[in-house]
Design a protein around this motif. Sequence first.
Motif, mmCIF file in Angstrom:
data_model
loop_
_atom_site.group_PDB
_atom_site.id
_atom_site.type_symbol
_atom_site.label_atom_id
_atom_site.label_comp_id
_atom_site.label_asym_id
_atom_site.label_seq_id
_atom_site.Cartn_x
_atom_site.Cartn_y
_atom_site.Cartn_z
ATOM 1 N N LEU A 1 38.624 10.919 -3.763
ATOM 2 C CA LEU A 1 37.598 11.309 -3.633
ATOM 3 C C LEU A 1 37.230 10.970 -5.245
ATOM 4 C CD1 LEU A 1 35.110 12.154 -2.729
ATOM 5 C CD2 LEU A 1 35.488 14.501 -2.707
ATOM 6 N N SER A 2 38.683 10.912 -6.184
ATOM 7 C CA SER A 2 38.142 10.504 -7.333
ATOM 8 C C SER A 2 38.260 9.056 -7.699
ATOM 9 C CB SER A 2 39.383 11.165 -8.351
ATOM 10 O OG SER A 2 39.845 10.372 -8.078
ATOM 11 N N GLY B 1 28.848 4.366 0.779
ATOM 12 C CA GLY B 1 30.649 4.548 2.122
ATOM 13 C C GLY B 1 31.476 4.846 0.938
ATOM 14 N N HIS B 2 32.928 4.708 1.888
ATOM 15 C CA HIS B 2 34.061 5.117 2.070
ATOM 16 C C HIS B 2 35.607 4.394 1.732
ATOM 17 C CE1 HIS B 2 32.224 9.571 1.963
ATOM 18 N NE2 HIS B 2 31.901 9.222 3.743
ATOM 19 N N VAL C 1 41.831 6.449 3.435
ATOM 20 C CA VAL C 1 42.949 7.408 3.643
ATOM 21 C C VAL C 1 41.513 8.447 3.178
ATOM 22 C CG1 VAL C 1 43.455 9.247 1.698
ATOM 23 C CG2 VAL C 1 44.334 6.452 1.765
ATOM 24 N N PHE C 2 40.353 8.648 2.687
ATOM 25 C CA PHE C 2 39.006 9.622 2.897
ATOM 26 C C PHE C 2 38.792 9.916 4.117
ATOM 27 C CE2 PHE C 2 34.991 11.076 2.415
ATOM 28 C CZ PHE C 2 36.133 12.419 1.359
ATOM 29 N N THR D 1 46.654 7.247 8.912
ATOM 30 C CA THR D 1 46.419 9.155 8.490
ATOM 31 C C THR D 1 47.388 8.291 7.372
ATOM 32 O OG1 THR D 1 47.965 9.276 9.892
ATOM 33 C CG2 THR D 1 45.578 9.405 10.719
ATOM 34 N N ASP D 2 48.628 7.836 7.181
ATOM 35 C CA ASP D 2 49.526 8.228 6.298
ATOM 36 C C ASP D 2 49.172 7.798 4.573
ATOM 37 O OD1 ASP D 2 50.916 9.668 7.584
ATOM 38 O OD2 ASP D 2 51.742 7.453 8.284
ATOM 39 N N VAL D 3 49.579 8.031 3.589
ATOM 40 C CA VAL D 3 48.959 7.832 2.608
ATOM 41 C C VAL D 3 50.308 7.047 1.955
ATOM 42 C CG1 VAL D 3 47.540 8.733 0.554
ATOM 43 C CG2 VAL D 3 47.115 9.526 2.650
#
Length: 269
Positions: free
Chosen positions: A128-129, A156-157, A199-200, A237-239
């Motif tokens: 988010l940052s 957007g994200h 990711v978000f 879904t992995d980061v």
Amino acid sequence: MLIIIYTKNKKLGKKAKNKLWNKLRNSLPKESGELQICLFNENIEQMGVYTNSLSAANDGLLNKIRDILSKDDELKIWLSELQCGEGTYTESNEPFDYFLWFDAKKYYRAAMDLRGNHEKPYFMLLSLSVELFLKCIHTRTRWVGAHGQAVLHLEGHSLKELYSELKKRAPNFTLRLEDKYRAAFNRNFIRDLDVNSDVFTNARYPYLKGGVIPKRPSPFFYTKDEILFGCERKCETDVSITALEMTASILDKYISETFNIHDTPPNSN
């Protein structure tokens, strides 16, 4: 196009805002890219419709809007309770928006407090940052008279899409950012941003959109970059924690240095 709604009835105003948004986006596609609707909970019932030039008003844009609203029974009732004003707004281009940056900084600091303790809260705050750091650059402020009414920023994200648009708007800034990243970490900023692009959206819940259970493919389904550069992502879904940490840290440092930003909000005591 800027629409400002003042209403005593927040529930009514929110419903009107959503209906206006959907109808105007579909009925006025050319203007929809610049459409903003602001809702304020005030002790008045009033709506202002503003354009960025007198010619837009003279071309009948406001009449088109009224015609759209008059064909909806709910909006017709809502409009009968309000006064509809009209006018023009002006815009100023801003190198960055302080308050978007300030929120990005707060999320980044909160993530640092969680580092090593709570994996998902940690990387969600980091993502988010990063999103807000990207959105704080190259914004526009809309003014009605001497009053700032709205800020336009990237939407957007998807971090990949946000950065792609930012490169068009601020090519010199992004080029220096990529050089700084390469010098600091000997890595490619775009590649590290891309691997965590969604990711978000994908990783904040245990399931994907629609409740789909994420599947982990065999190594044969890894992308080439994931194999060559050790991003360690097994499914969407992995980061890649390392890449996310590095992109967040360089944005935090580089934006602060570029614009000489301090952490104290304006007009604070």
